[in-house]
Design a protein around this motif. Sequence first.
Motif, PDB file in Angstrom:
ATOM      1  N   GLU A   6       0.848  -1.179   0.000  1.00  0.00           N
ATOM      2  CA  GLU A   6       0.000   0.000   0.000  1.00  0.00           C
ATOM      3  C   GLU A   6       0.889   1.236   0.000  1.00  0.00           C
ATOM      4  OE1 GLU A   6      -3.653   0.604   2.758  1.00  0.00           O
ATOM      5  OE2 GLU A   6      -2.053   1.799   3.640  1.00  0.00           O
ATOM      6  N   SER A   8       1.318   4.970   0.886  1.00  0.00           N
ATOM      7  CA  SER A   8       0.678   5.925   1.788  1.00  0.00           C
ATOM      8  C   SER A   8       1.711   6.964   2.191  1.00  0.00           C
ATOM      9  CB  SER A   8       0.150   5.206   3.029  1.00  0.00           C
ATOM     10  OG  SER A   8       1.253   4.694   3.767  1.00  0.00           O
ATOM     11  N   ARG A   9       1.282   7.934   2.977  1.00  0.00           N
ATOM     12  CA  ARG A   9       2.228   8.965   3.407  1.00  0.00           C
ATOM     13  C   ARG A   9       3.266   8.397   4.370  1.00  0.00           C
ATOM     14  NH1 ARG A   9      -2.426  12.961   4.881  1.00  0.00           N
ATOM     15  NH2 ARG A   9      -3.403  10.917   4.942  1.00  0.00           N
ATOM     16  N   THR A  52       1.475  14.828  -9.569  1.00  0.00           N
ATOM     17  CA  THR A  52       1.126  15.794  -8.526  1.00  0.00           C
ATOM     18  C   THR A  52      -0.378  15.874  -8.355  1.00  0.00           C
ATOM     19  OG1 THR A  52       3.087  17.073  -9.085  1.00  0.00           O
ATOM     20  CG2 THR A  52       1.428  18.176  -7.763  1.00  0.00           C
ATOM     21  N   LEU A  53      -1.098  15.950  -9.466  1.00  0.00           N
ATOM     22  CA  LEU A  53      -2.557  16.063  -9.385  1.00  0.00           C
ATOM     23  C   LEU A  53      -3.173  14.840  -8.726  1.00  0.00           C
ATOM     24  CD1 LEU A  53      -3.502  17.642 -12.846  1.00  0.00           C
ATOM     25  CD2 LEU A  53      -3.321  18.765 -10.618  1.00  0.00           C
ATOM     26  N   ALA A  56      -3.094  15.359  -5.108  1.00  0.00           N
ATOM     27  CA  ALA A  56      -3.591  16.642  -4.610  1.00  0.00           C
ATOM     28  C   ALA A  56      -4.908  16.484  -3.875  1.00  0.00           C
ATOM     29  CB  ALA A  56      -3.766  17.612  -5.779  1.00  0.00           C
ATOM     30  N   LYS A  57      -5.002  17.106  -2.723  1.00  0.00           N
ATOM     31  CA  LYS A  57      -6.249  17.230  -1.988  1.00  0.00           C
ATOM     32  C   LYS A  57      -6.432  18.715  -1.730  1.00  0.00           C
ATOM     33  CE  LYS A  57      -8.227  14.090  -0.663  1.00  0.00           C
ATOM     34  NZ  LYS A  57      -9.227  13.258  -1.377  1.00  0.00           N
ATOM     35  N   GLY A  60      -3.519  20.935  -0.116  1.00  0.00           N
ATOM     36  CA  GLY A  60      -2.194  20.330   0.001  1.00  0.00           C
ATOM     37  C   GLY A  60      -2.018  19.144  -0.909  1.00  0.00           C
ATOM     38  N   VAL A  61      -0.788  18.700  -1.027  1.00  0.00           N
ATOM     39  CA  VAL A  61      -0.475  17.519  -1.825  1.00  0.00           C
ATOM     40  C   VAL A  61       0.045  16.465  -0.863  1.00  0.00           C
ATOM     41  CG1 VAL A  61       1.128  16.615  -3.544  1.00  0.00           C
ATOM     42  CG2 VAL A  61      -0.016  18.798  -3.934  1.00  0.00           C
ATOM     43  N   ARG A  62      -0.498  15.263  -0.944  1.00  0.00           N
ATOM     44  CA  ARG A  62      -0.076  14.205  -0.016  1.00  0.00           C
ATOM     45  C   ARG A  62       1.172  13.517  -0.550  1.00  0.00           C
ATOM     46  NH1 ARG A  62      -5.762  11.507   1.962  1.00  0.00           N
ATOM     47  NH2 ARG A  62      -6.590  13.404   2.902  1.00  0.00           N
ATOM     48  N   TYR A  64       2.608  10.829  -1.256  1.00  0.00           N
ATOM     49  CA  TYR A  64       2.582   9.411  -1.581  1.00  0.00           C
ATOM     50  C   TYR A  64       3.853   9.008  -2.331  1.00  0.00           C
ATOM     51  CZ  TYR A  64      -2.492   9.564  -0.643  1.00  0.00           C
ATOM     52  OH  TYR A  64      -3.722   9.710  -0.068  1.00  0.00           O
ATOM     53  N   ALA A  96       5.163  20.052  -6.019  1.00  0.00           N
ATOM     54  CA  ALA A  96       3.932  20.807  -6.269  1.00  0.00           C
ATOM     55  C   ALA A  96       4.120  22.290  -5.989  1.00  0.00           C
ATOM     56  CB  ALA A  96       2.796  20.253  -5.407  1.00  0.00           C
ATOM     57  N   ASN A 275      -3.276   1.702  -5.984  1.00  0.00           N
ATOM     58  CA  ASN A 275      -4.321   2.628  -5.577  1.00  0.00           C
ATOM     59  C   ASN A 275      -3.793   3.436  -4.422  1.00  0.00           C
ATOM     60  OD1 ASN A 275      -6.373   1.851  -7.362  1.00  0.00           O
ATOM     61  ND2 ASN A 275      -6.621  -0.011  -6.187  1.00  0.00           N
ATOM     62  N   LEU A 276      -3.841   4.743  -4.577  1.00  0.00           N
ATOM     63  CA  LEU A 276      -3.400   5.576  -3.477  1.00  0.00           C
ATOM     64  C   LEU A 276      -4.479   5.583  -2.415  1.00  0.00           C
ATOM     65  CD1 LEU A 276      -1.964   8.554  -5.471  1.00  0.00           C
ATOM     66  CD2 LEU A 276      -0.825   6.518  -4.637  1.00  0.00           C
ATOM     67  N   ARG A 277      -4.077   5.460  -1.170  1.00  0.00           N
ATOM     68  CA  ARG A 277      -5.088   5.409  -0.118  1.00  0.00           C
ATOM     69  C   ARG A 277      -4.953   6.632   0.748  1.00  0.00           C
ATOM     70  NH1 ARG A 277      -8.947   2.783  -1.582  1.00  0.00           N
ATOM     71  NH2 ARG A 277      -8.462   0.967  -2.781  1.00  0.00           N
TER      72      ARG A 277
END
Lengths: 277, 264
Positions: A6, A8-9, A52-53, A56-57, A60-62, A64, A96, A275-277
Amino acid sequence: MPYNAEISRTNPSCFLFLIDRSGSMNDALGGAGKRKADALADAVNKLLKELTLKCAKAEGVRDYYHVGVIGYGAQVGSAFGGAIAGREMVPISDLANSPARIEERVKKVDDGAGGILEQTVKFPVWFDPVGDNGTPMNGAFGLAERLLAAWLAEHPACYPPIVINITDGESTDGDPAEAAERIKRMASSDGNVLLFNLHLSAAGGAPVEFPDHEGALADPYAQQLYRMSSPLPEKMRAVAQQEGFRVSEGTRGFVFNADLVRMVQFLDIGTRVGNLR
Amino acid sequence: MRVGLATFHAPKSGNAPEEYEDASSPDEAPAGDVERFRAAVADGATESMLSGPWARELTETWCDVGGPAQREDAPPRFVRLAQRGFAGWRVEYLEGRAARAKPVQWFEEPGLEAGAFATFLGLDLAERGRGEGAWTAYAIGDCGLFHLRGGALARAFPIGSSAEFGSTPDLVGSRDDRAAEGTARAQALAGTFAPGDVFALATDAVAAWLLKEDEEGRPPWATLAKLRQGDRDAFLAEVAGARADGRMRNDDVTLLLVRVEGST
């Protein structure tokens, strides 16, 4: 099952682009039209924008992913410009927040009623095209090895790092085959580092995409780059298949004599990870 | 009928509480007897921007106005109303950003432009008398409704097996022109209920887990039917264990239980 971690950050993955910046990159791609260096810069900048997109949330950009772009030509080193100039590997949030500049480009789109609309699209630029000097590919692989070793020490359970080498010609600082093997032997607990190679067409001619055996290639240099390339993991094979490529279990991440369209497709497939979680 | 309600939420492990992007409505059981009761859950898509607030807009609007008893060609009224409500919220949100001197960045623009997306599941109970009545449910994507009777599973809707859960469910979008894509494949179901029945509404990670437990010979339905709000800690511990074992995918968790308790 490998290549399943997975992302994740707390368990990010990384992409490392090795970009040929030798003098011959000033020549036209496929013998006509855009310069190879320009086509390459556009394709990779566009890919960095898409990555980057994806992360993006709102607000901010997570992180990953971490990303590195290493140029090799007159020197071997970070190709980033602007605020991240000189940095070899950056978290995607830094990417970003620090494009060297943001261009406005006009995109022609279907207006859905038989006409064409012109849309202005923001095009962030992280590095510029350069073509100068020889091709120290071995030096680039050496730097890649050091960056990967440091990364894997810090992220031993990551989705394995992906290295994408983009070149238009042969190495001028020694045979990179051994360095490539060493890179492919490096691993996280989720699998071996993936090394993909993208060869840019020098004079047009039929591209060879995602081959699964050396015999598919006429050119000994193509054969060498094929041997240097990792097989595609299962999920990436599925993506390639969806994109219309014929794949088998032995399919490797390699394209010979790529044109711009194939370059963009290859980069997209090569970085479509999980899949980014 | 009297209706009992219990809701359980947890963000994906590794995320902060404010990063939770599911929604469930209502927050409280109605006081006293009601003839009509609606509940809903929604799961905001991770890849889209502001999907949590959009999920919330959908569930709240469903509880306000309800929805169609069967799939329709055009996006249902509650979706249209939710889009309008969300558009208003979005304007305030962007004004708030400007006021806080946190302008929209280049990497937010495409996401904000594309709008928010979510899966959705709504339940509507209409009493005919003495705690009995008819229910309808409307689903877009892979949230799960489980109708429980006597501690057993009477019906699972719209998905009946854990293998059917994938990573690309149908979604309903917050922009006018994006609603039809998800609602075109919406599903609707109707049935009857009696006093003592329990309806569980869950977003996908929990729904898939419940079905998997059943498939592997550990039917969770009797325990599920008896869950009360006070069992929150025990339930969240169960979730943590299931995540650790790989029996539940690490994702936002939302479970809403509706208990029909007959009439006073």
